[in-house]
Enzyme design. Structure first.
Site, PDB file in Angstrom:
ATOM      1  N   ASN A   9     -15.988   3.066  23.815  1.00 27.39           N
ATOM      2  CA  ASN A   9     -17.329   3.328  23.296  1.00 27.39           C
ATOM      3  C   ASN A   9     -17.193   4.050  21.948  1.00 27.39           C
ATOM      4  O   ASN A   9     -16.660   5.164  21.890  1.00 27.39           O
ATOM      5  CB  ASN A   9     -18.107   4.184  24.308  1.00 27.39           C
ATOM      6  CG  ASN A   9     -19.535   4.458  23.851  1.00 27.39           C
ATOM      7  OD1 ASN A   9     -19.775   4.702  22.680  1.00 27.39           O
ATOM      8  ND2 ASN A   9     -20.462   4.452  24.781  1.00 27.39           N
ATOM      9  N   HIS A  12     -19.710   7.624  18.960  1.00 23.02           N
ATOM     10  CA  HIS A  12     -19.596   8.912  18.271  1.00 23.02           C
ATOM     11  C   HIS A  12     -18.811   8.834  16.960  1.00 23.02           C
ATOM     12  O   HIS A  12     -18.766   9.813  16.216  1.00 23.02           O
ATOM     13  CB  HIS A  12     -19.106   9.989  19.237  1.00 23.02           C
ATOM     14  CG  HIS A  12     -20.139  10.192  20.315  1.00 23.02           C
ATOM     15  ND1 HIS A  12     -21.429  10.586  20.018  1.00 23.02           N
ATOM     16  CD2 HIS A  12     -20.114   9.968  21.644  1.00 23.02           C
ATOM     17  CE1 HIS A  12     -22.139  10.626  21.138  1.00 23.02           C
ATOM     18  NE2 HIS A  12     -21.370  10.251  22.138  1.00 23.02           N
ATOM     19  N   ARG A  20     -23.965  12.737   7.964  1.00 22.29           N
ATOM     20  CA  ARG A  20     -24.069  12.909   6.520  1.00 22.29           C
ATOM     21  C   ARG A  20     -24.741  11.737   5.818  1.00 22.29           C
ATOM     22  O   ARG A  20     -24.883  11.754   4.602  1.00 22.29           O
ATOM     23  CB  ARG A  20     -22.658  13.085   5.927  1.00 22.29           C
ATOM     24  CG  ARG A  20     -22.054  14.454   6.155  1.00 22.29           C
ATOM     25  CD  ARG A  20     -22.758  15.495   5.262  1.00 22.29           C
ATOM     26  NE  ARG A  20     -22.139  16.794   5.400  1.00 22.29           N
ATOM     27  CZ  ARG A  20     -21.151  17.236   4.626  1.00 22.29           C
ATOM     28  NH1 ARG A  20     -20.655  16.480   3.678  1.00 22.29           N
ATOM     29  NH2 ARG A  20     -20.650  18.426   4.814  1.00 22.29           N
ATOM     30  N   HIS A  45     -23.939   1.845  22.309  1.00 23.61           N
ATOM     31  CA  HIS A  45     -25.243   2.153  22.906  1.00 23.61           C
ATOM     32  C   HIS A  45     -26.258   2.251  21.775  1.00 23.61           C
ATOM     33  O   HIS A  45     -26.203   3.179  20.974  1.00 23.61           O
ATOM     34  CB  HIS A  45     -25.113   3.485  23.665  1.00 23.61           C
ATOM     35  CG  HIS A  45     -26.349   3.905  24.391  1.00 23.61           C
ATOM     36  ND1 HIS A  45     -26.372   5.014  25.206  1.00 23.61           N
ATOM     37  CD2 HIS A  45     -27.593   3.379  24.443  1.00 23.61           C
ATOM     38  CE1 HIS A  45     -27.580   5.155  25.718  1.00 23.61           C
ATOM     39  NE2 HIS A  45     -28.343   4.190  25.265  1.00 23.61           N
ATOM     40  N   ARG A  47     -29.329   3.446  20.997  1.00 21.19           N
ATOM     41  CA  ARG A  47     -30.371   4.324  21.550  1.00 21.19           C
ATOM     42  C   ARG A  47     -31.705   4.064  20.874  1.00 21.19           C
ATOM     43  O   ARG A  47     -31.757   3.698  19.694  1.00 21.19           O
ATOM     44  CB  ARG A  47     -29.974   5.792  21.357  1.00 21.19           C
ATOM     45  CG  ARG A  47     -29.030   6.292  22.424  1.00 21.19           C
ATOM     46  CD  ARG A  47     -28.811   7.788  22.274  1.00 21.19           C
ATOM     47  NE  ARG A  47     -28.050   8.312  23.385  1.00 21.19           N
ATOM     48  CZ  ARG A  47     -28.588   8.774  24.512  1.00 21.19           C
ATOM     49  NH1 ARG A  47     -29.897   8.791  24.664  1.00 21.19           N
ATOM     50  NH2 ARG A  47     -27.806   9.232  25.469  1.00 21.19           N
ATOM     51  N   ARG A  51     -29.859   7.532  17.121  1.00 18.57           N
ATOM     52  CA  ARG A  51     -29.151   8.743  16.664  1.00 18.57           C
ATOM     53  C   ARG A  51     -27.707   8.448  16.242  1.00 18.57           C
ATOM     54  O   ARG A  51     -27.115   9.225  15.518  1.00 18.57           O
ATOM     55  CB  ARG A  51     -29.163   9.810  17.759  1.00 18.57           C
ATOM     56  CG  ARG A  51     -28.358   9.452  18.979  1.00 18.57           C
ATOM     57  CD  ARG A  51     -28.268  10.592  19.971  1.00 18.57           C
ATOM     58  NE  ARG A  51     -29.534  10.830  20.651  1.00 18.57           N
ATOM     59  CZ  ARG A  51     -29.621  11.519  21.790  1.00 18.57           C
ATOM     60  NH1 ARG A  51     -28.547  12.056  22.314  1.00 18.57           N
ATOM     61  NH2 ARG A  51     -30.783  11.680  22.382  1.00 18.57           N
ATOM     62  N   HIS A  52     -27.119   7.353  16.742  1.00 19.88           N
ATOM     63  CA  HIS A  52     -25.771   7.009  16.279  1.00 19.88           C
ATOM     64  C   HIS A  52     -25.685   5.539  15.851  1.00 19.88           C
ATOM     65  O   HIS A  52     -25.702   5.242  14.671  1.00 19.88           O
ATOM     66  CB  HIS A  52     -24.665   7.450  17.267  1.00 19.88           C
ATOM     67  CG  HIS A  52     -24.947   7.292  18.734  1.00 19.88           C
ATOM     68  ND1 HIS A  52     -25.339   6.113  19.300  1.00 19.88           N
ATOM     69  CD2 HIS A  52     -24.856   8.195  19.750  1.00 19.88           C
ATOM     70  CE1 HIS A  52     -25.472   6.278  20.610  1.00 19.88           C
ATOM     71  NE2 HIS A  52     -25.219   7.535  20.924  1.00 19.88           N
ATOM     72  N   GLU A  72     -24.981  -1.269  25.472  1.00 18.14           N
ATOM     73  CA  GLU A  72     -25.753  -0.424  26.385  1.00 18.14           C
ATOM     74  C   GLU A  72     -27.172  -0.309  25.844  1.00 18.14           C
ATOM     75  O   GLU A  72     -27.356  -0.082  24.637  1.00 18.14           O
ATOM     76  CB  GLU A  72     -25.127   0.959  26.488  1.00 18.14           C
ATOM     77  CG  GLU A  72     -23.735   0.927  27.100  1.00 18.14           C
ATOM     78  CD  GLU A  72     -23.138   2.302  27.296  1.00 18.14           C
ATOM     79  OE1 GLU A  72     -22.337   2.470  28.219  1.00 18.14           O
ATOM     80  OE2 GLU A  72     -23.470   3.219  26.500  1.00 18.14           O
ATOM     81  N   THR A 103     -26.515  10.862  28.129  1.00 10.26           N
ATOM     82  CA  THR A 103     -27.057  10.233  29.334  1.00 10.26           C
ATOM     83  C   THR A 103     -26.845  11.158  30.530  1.00 10.26           C
ATOM     84  O   THR A 103     -25.727  11.585  30.802  1.00 10.26           O
ATOM     85  CB  THR A 103     -26.342   8.887  29.574  1.00 10.26           C
ATOM     86  OG1 THR A 103     -26.407   8.131  28.364  1.00 10.26           O
ATOM     87  CG2 THR A 103     -26.997   8.106  30.696  1.00 10.26           C
ATOM     88  N   GLU A 153     -22.027  -0.238  36.678  1.00 15.20           N
ATOM     89  CA  GLU A 153     -21.140   0.777  36.130  1.00 15.20           C
ATOM     90  C   GLU A 153     -21.530   2.088  36.809  1.00 15.20           C
ATOM     91  O   GLU A 153     -22.679   2.547  36.682  1.00 15.20           O
ATOM     92  CB  GLU A 153     -21.288   0.890  34.605  1.00 15.20           C
ATOM     93  CG  GLU A 153     -20.373   1.982  34.036  1.00 15.20           C
ATOM     94  CD  GLU A 153     -20.300   1.975  32.516  1.00 15.20           C
ATOM     95  OE1 GLU A 153     -20.219   0.873  31.926  1.00 15.20           O
ATOM     96  OE2 GLU A 153     -20.305   3.072  31.918  1.00 15.20           O
ATOM     97  N   HIS A 192     -18.518   7.571  31.868  1.00 13.62           N
ATOM     98  CA  HIS A 192     -19.258   8.743  31.370  1.00 13.62           C
ATOM     99  C   HIS A 192     -18.472  10.022  31.660  1.00 13.62           C
ATOM    100  O   HIS A 192     -18.156  10.325  32.796  1.00 13.62           O
ATOM    101  CB  HIS A 192     -20.686   8.898  31.917  1.00 13.62           C
ATOM    102  CG  HIS A 192     -21.492   9.804  31.020  1.00 13.62           C
ATOM    103  ND1 HIS A 192     -22.131   9.352  29.889  1.00 13.62           N
ATOM    104  CD2 HIS A 192     -21.677  11.138  31.038  1.00 13.62           C
ATOM    105  CE1 HIS A 192     -22.706  10.370  29.275  1.00 13.62           C
ATOM    106  NE2 HIS A 192     -22.443  11.474  29.940  1.00 13.62           N
TER     107      HIS A 192
HETATM  108  C1  DXP Z   1     -24.508   5.408  28.922  1.00 14.47           C
HETATM  109  C2  DXP Z   1     -23.418   6.253  28.447  1.00 14.47           C
HETATM  110  O1  DXP Z   1     -22.850   6.985  29.210  1.00 14.47           O
HETATM  111  C3  DXP Z   1     -23.003   6.214  27.014  1.00 14.47           C
HETATM  112  O2  DXP Z   1     -23.817   5.415  26.260  1.00 14.47           O
HETATM  113  C4  DXP Z   1     -23.051   7.523  26.432  1.00 14.47           C
HETATM  114  O3  DXP Z   1     -24.340   7.954  26.757  1.00 14.47           O
HETATM  115  C5  DXP Z   1     -22.871   7.491  24.900  1.00 14.47           C
HETATM  116  O4  DXP Z   1     -23.006   8.715  24.343  1.00 14.47           O
HETATM  117  P1  DXP Z   1     -24.398   9.520  24.158  1.00 14.47           P
HETATM  118  O5  DXP Z   1     -24.971   9.714  25.543  1.00 14.47           O
HETATM  119  O6  DXP Z   1     -23.972  10.820  23.582  1.00 14.47           O
HETATM  120  O7  DXP Z   1     -25.318   8.737  23.304  1.00 14.47           O
HETATM  121  N1  LIG Z   2     -20.995   4.135  29.755  1.00 20.11           N
HETATM  122  C1  LIG Z   2     -20.192   5.257  29.459  1.00 20.11           C
HETATM  123  C2  LIG Z   2     -19.650   5.169  28.095  1.00 20.11           C
HETATM  124  O1  LIG Z   2     -19.763   4.141  27.450  1.00 20.11           O
HETATM  125  C3  LIG Z   2     -18.917   6.293  27.476  1.00 20.11           C
HETATM  126  O2  LIG Z   2     -19.394   7.559  27.878  1.00 20.11           O
HETATM  127  P1  LIG Z   2     -18.632   8.831  27.241  1.00 20.11           P
HETATM  128  O3  LIG Z   2     -17.144   8.650  27.461  1.00 20.11           O
HETATM  129  O4  LIG Z   2     -18.976   8.868  25.785  1.00 20.11           O
HETATM  130  O5  LIG Z   2     -19.192   9.993  28.043  1.00 20.11           O
END
Ligand code: DXP
Ligand SMILES: NCC(=O)COP(=O)(O)O
Length: 244
Positions: A9, A12, A20, A45, A47, A51-52, A72, A103, A153, A192
């Site tokens: 994922n 981040h 920035r 994801h 959102r 935000r990202h 996601e 999440t 998941e 997660h």
């Molecule tokens: C659903 C999930 O677990 C991920 O999408 C995670 O949420 C990504 O990071 P953020 O929740 O910080 O957006």
């Molecule tokens: N679905 C969970 C994911 O994609 C990553 O979650 P995390 O490792 O950023 O908490």
């Protein structure tokens, strides 16, 4: 031995860029490095608050990604519309609250049965494989076949945050949920809050097929780079699965 796969994922990496408003770090370069390291899927994801990950990222990653793209998304008409336009390989339906830091748990597919079923049917019709991000809860899993999603998941956030006996108890809940879902013919993924210390105990569960991991890997990448962070995570998952 059942194989285990890693979806990285990269949300981040986008968080850092958005902090920035720069063009870097480049998400497409991250995808190339993660794929080169052997990851099986790219997870992002989109959102509702953007935000990202941004809409343009989703389209650009779809164009160049050579592994499975796992998008996601919240169970909204807007997100389903975007998914049906982008056509990721997988769509993981997740709960979303605007004000949350991250999440906070699994989707309540009993409480939101009709909405989740309708979203799943629209994604199925577009040939997108649907995954439901849910708690390791037998009653939730029992309803998955009625919704029509082939994959779940399991939310591992409670396990990741727990300590002592509570952690062992949550791990046992994940084990039992995995076996139950597997017995119904559902593919089980998990994710997660997984990191370089708590992932092994999840990876060892034989019927878990894929782990989606983001935050801890991006944090590790600050020191070693995203390619090496991916190599390390894959190695520890595979060693745990092989019983090393
Ligand atoms: C659903 C999930 O677990 C991920 O999408 C995670 O949420 C990504 O990071 P953020 O929740 O910080 O957006
Ligand atoms: N679905 C969970 C994911 O994609 C990553 O979650 P995390 O490792 O950023 O908490």
């Amino acid at each position: 031995m059942n194989k285990i796969e890693l979806g990285v994922n990269i949300d981040h990496i986008a968080t850092l860029r958005q902090a920035r408003g720069t063009a870097y770090p480049d998400l497409l370069e991250a995808v190339r490095l993660v794929e080169d390291a052997g990851a099986h899927a790219i997870t992002i994801h989109l959102r509702e608050d953007r935000r990202h990950i941004q809409d343009a990222d989703v389209y650009a990653i779809r164009q160049m990604c050579t592994r499975r793209l796992n998008l996601e998304l919240a169970a909204t008409d807007e997100m389903v519309g975007i998914a049906c336009d982008v056509l990721p390989n997988d769509a993981c339906v997740v709960p979303e609250k605007r004000e949350e830091l991250t999440t906070e748990g699994g989707l309540d597919i009993i409480g939101q049965f009709e909405r989740v079923r309708s979203v799943t049917q629209r994604l199925n019709a577009a040939n997108i494989r649907v995954s439901l991000f849910i708690e390791p809860d037998i009653e939730q899993i029992r309803r998955v076949p009625d919704i029509g999603a082939p994959v779940i998941e399991l939310h591992t956030g409670t396990y990741a945050n727990a300590t002592g006996a509570a952690k062992a108890q949550e791990l046992q809940r994940i084990r039992e949920a995995t076996e139950f879902a597997h017995s119904l013919g559902i593919q089980v993924n998990a994710g997660h809050g997984l990191d370089y210390h708590n992932t092994q105990a999840i990876a060892v569960i034989p019927n878990i097929r894929e782990l989606n991991i983001g935050h801890s890997m991006v944090a590790r990448a600050v020191f070693v780079g995203i390619r090496q962070a991916t190599v390390e995570m894959l190695a520890l998952m595979q060693a745990a699965r092989a019983g090393a």
